[in-house]
Motif scaffolding. Structure first.
Motif: not given
Length: 486
Positions: A136, A162, A166, A191
């Motif tokens: 992350c 990203y 996620l 995040m």
């Protein structure tokens, strides 16, 4: 974020009304039918992005999804809502050094230098030790570097990382045991910075803050006593408290256990800043109680509730004033106002600064805590003023003077903040005081209001920080002249 087992996913309005929520997104049908503002299901959800197709899917629409999708598809970013990226230039000076291989260390070093306060240990940045949090951090750093250097190709690479991070994070959150790990907690914290940096809507960081608080609640205060966990808690407490204020919800951080147990192994870290945040954690309850006041038709019952609320608010103000007397709260000095100070016309028609001097502090830390202190005073005092106006008592002018004084104190500190900030995290910290100053003195004074808006524009655009949240800060339930805080 995805669901955490064992907790209701109903939206806040359905929970409040004690009815079954149909969990529809982005708004449940029961709230739509009742004409209520639905915040969506309480299930933890993180935006998912498919970097290959440019397809963004989220249970809570955010302009970060629009920006990511537009960049991935090569569209004009301005139309996506992330207008501060619109001037990104693929032929920027950095392009001649465009890496031909992954340069993650370069991106991380640059980003960490901007997002850590001066003097902080690099190892204290979540994600530097590896695991999912490291993935992350790489995604954040690549994206951040691409934005800062106006490099679309690097930005696209960051967005792809990203999306992958996620997806992995969502899988971990779906595992009840994995969701309690430090690695997941650090990943969510990292995040959340995407929402601060890119999203033009408040929903993104609000959802992340709510999700973080629920994960903290599941873990319990004792689990945050290790130094890595405590560092995270100290970093996220302000955003959790501010989101609770905006959403008119209580926060677990007001509990005595959450103010003491995490620091049991490191009592020396409970400095003036953390003690001030302890006091601020008590503020959301005031607005929850105000929302629950009896109807005006029940006059006697309402007056009694107002007096009770006033007592609680005054107790918080007393705690703030006691805090200010601490020996480690160093006095400031006054220097002549700079040319950037807003001006008004005097009786002779000449322009003169609204304030003749500005404040300078021993350090940016001292400036931060004093701005936060004055912001808290404004927040609670405006609530007290509203109570006084309804009760028709005689303390209104005294409270107005206190609000005005605190608002001007923040304004007279901003020059120091803007001069001394050495990183983006410093400009993020003053967003709450700036909003409080606008409510206190910027609404009624056009010159000060315009000046504060210009400061926020600098923070939004990247010339004094790089935080998209600054763009909509003054539009979050904007205040009129009647004192109804946030």
């Amino acid at each position: 974020m995805v669901g955490v087992g064992g907790r209701s996913k109903a939206c806040d309005e359905c929970r409040r009304r004690r009815i079954k929520c149909d969990l529809s997104t982005p708004h449940c049908k029961r709230c739509l039918k009742a004409g209520l503002q639905c915040g969506g299901s309480r299930g933890l959800s993180i935006l998912q992005y498919d970097g290959r197709s440019g397809r963004a899917v989220s249970s809570n629409t955010s302009s970060i999804a629009q920006a990511i999708s537009s960049i991935a598809m090569g569209q004009d970013v301005h139309s996506s809502g992330a207008s501060h990226l619109e001037n990104m230039n693929p032929t920027a000076p950095w392009s001649i050094y465009r890496p031909q291989m992954p340069h993650e260390d370069i991106f991380i070093t640059y980003t960490v230098s901007q997002l850590l306060e001066d003097g902080a240990d690099v190892s204290s940045m979540p994600g530097t030790s590896g695991g999912l949090a490291k993935q992350c951090l790489v995604a954040l750093s690549t994206t951040y570097f691409g934005i800062a250097h106006m490099e679309k190709e690097i930005l696209r690479r960051g967005m792809s990382k990203y999306g992958k991070s996620l997806r992995t994070l969502n899988q971990r959150l779906g595992d009840q045991s994995a969701s309690r790990t430090l690695d997941v907690l650090q990943s969510i914290m990292i995040m959340a910075l995407f929402e601060y940096l890119i999203s033009d809507l408040e929903a993104g960081w609000l959802q992340h803050s709510r999700g973080l608080e629920r994960l903290l609640e599941i873990r319990g205060p004792e689990s945050m006593a290790s130094l890595p966990c405590l560092t995270i808690l100290e970093s996220v407490r302000p955003s959790i408290i501010f989101s609770a204020l905006l959403l008119r919800q209580n926060t677990i951080l007001a509990s005595p256990n959450w103010k003491t147990l995490p620091w049991m192994n490191h009592p020396g870290r409970k400095d003036a800043m953390q003690l001030l945040i302890d006091i601020l954690a008590d503020c959301p309850e005031l607005f929850v109680l105000r929302e629950c006041l009896p109807a005006k038709s029940a006059q006697l019952e309402r007056r009694s509730a107002l007096h009770h609320l006033e007592e609680k608010a005054n107790a918080i103000l007393d705690s703030l004033h006691t805090w200010k007397q601490r020996k480690d709260i160093l006095p400031w000095t006054e220097v002549p106002s700079p040319s950037s100070t807003p001006e008004i016309l005097d009786s002779g028609g000449l322009s003169t600064p609204i304030w003749q001097t500005v404040y300078h502090f021993e350090s940016l830390y001292q400036a931060n805590i004093m701005s936060l202190y004055h912001g808290a005073v404004i927040l609670v005092s405006r609530l007290c003023l509203g109570i006084q106006l309804e009760l028709d008592e005689n303390k209104c002018e005294e409270i107005r003077a206190s609000i005005n004084m605190a608002g001007l104190a923040i304004c007279r500190s901003i020059d120091y903040h803007m001069e001394r900030r050495g990183d983006d995290i410093s400009s993020l910290f003053i967003l709450f005081p700036l909003r409080m100053a606008f409510d206190a003195v910027g609404v009624d004074n056009v010159e000060i209001g315009s000046w504060l808006k210009a400061i926020l524009q600098q923070i939004y655009s990247g010339s004094a920080g790089r935080w998209a949240t600054a763009r909509y800060l003054l539009d979050i339930q904007p205040l009129s002249n009647n004192p109804t805080p946030i």
